[in-house]
Write a protein that holds these residues in place. Structure first.
Motif: not given
Ligand SMILES: N[C@@H](CCC(=O)N[C@@H](CS)C(=O)NCC(=O)O)C(=O)O
Length: 213
Positions: A14-26, A75-82, A84-91
């Motif tokens: 489960y931590p891997a999910r967040v670690r991978i999401a952090l990696g995708e978002k730099g 993941t929602e939180y870190i994806d929306n910080l910038d 530009n939500p590339i992981l959780t959907g825009k539309s």
């Protein structure tokens, strides 16, 4: 960004999910990882339970004293910080499909394999696993294998779990397969599309570098 603390067990699926999401978002360099030792049951102690009532990892502290649990919410939180939500959907449509497939990845694969670990194997040991039901654990193992077939059937017709692009739903299936591999549960060889997809996923920088911080 001023303050992000990840309560973490880096090798955990489960931590891997967040670690991978952090990696995708730099965002790896923006996060301080605080090790919580699952093997000693540190996650079930009163101090940790004030951060996450369920006694599970990961937890992201986004402001001093404000703790976010549940990988999907984190993941929602870190994806929306910038913005530009590339992981959780825009539309609305993208969000709906990604969240549907992400939830199915939890229900059909990751959560059952986790239940198998905690019930069908010694899990984290008798001092942490105070209730075990082996039959239930084995039933959940069988469910997780069915889940692998379910995702294989999707991946026969599309490159990613939620369609044409990589998303949080892929990350959650990856979490399930990391767990399966830790427990030496193989992906059935007839799941060719899932095997091909997982080989691609393991080549992503966010997967390769997930333990680097
Ligand atoms: N629904 C939670 C599940 C988290 C979870 O089960 N984490 C595992 C870490 S790999 C855990 O803390 N397991 C310890 C336990 O259940 O005792 C989420 O999505 O964050």
């Amino acid at each position: 960004m001023s303050f992000l603390k990840l309560y973490d067990y880096p090798r955990g699926p489960y931590p891997a999910r967040v670690r991978i999401a952090l990696g995708e978002k730099g965002l790896q360099s923006q996060v301080e990882s605080v090790f919580v030792d699952l093997r000693t049951g540190a996650h079930k102690k009163p101090d940790f339970l004030t951060k996450n009532y369920s006694g599970t990892l990961p937890v992201l502290e986004i402001e001093p004293g404000l703790f976010i649990g549940e990988c999907t919410a984190i993941t929602e939180y870190i994806d929306n910080l910038d913005g530009n939500p590339i992981l959780t959907g825009k539309s609305p449509k993208e969000k709906a499909i990604i969240h549907m497939m992400n939830r199915r990845a939890e229900i059909e694969l990751l959560d059952p394999i986790s239940v198998y670990f905690h019930h069908g194997t010694p899990g984290l040991g008798p001092h942490v696993e105070i209730y075990q039901n082996k039959e239930w654990g084995l039933h959940q193992l069988a469910k997780s294998i069915k889940g692998m077939h379910y995702f294989d059937s999707f991946l026969k017709g599309q490159p990613y779990v939620a369609g044409q692009s990589f998303s949080m739903a892929d990350i959650t299936v990856i979490g399930g397969l990391i767990f399966a591999s830790l427990l030496k549960v193989p992906i059935p060889e007839e799941c060719e599309a899932l095997l091909e997809w997982y080989a691609r996923m393991q080549n992503r920088a966010s997967f390769i570098n997930r333990l680097d911080f």
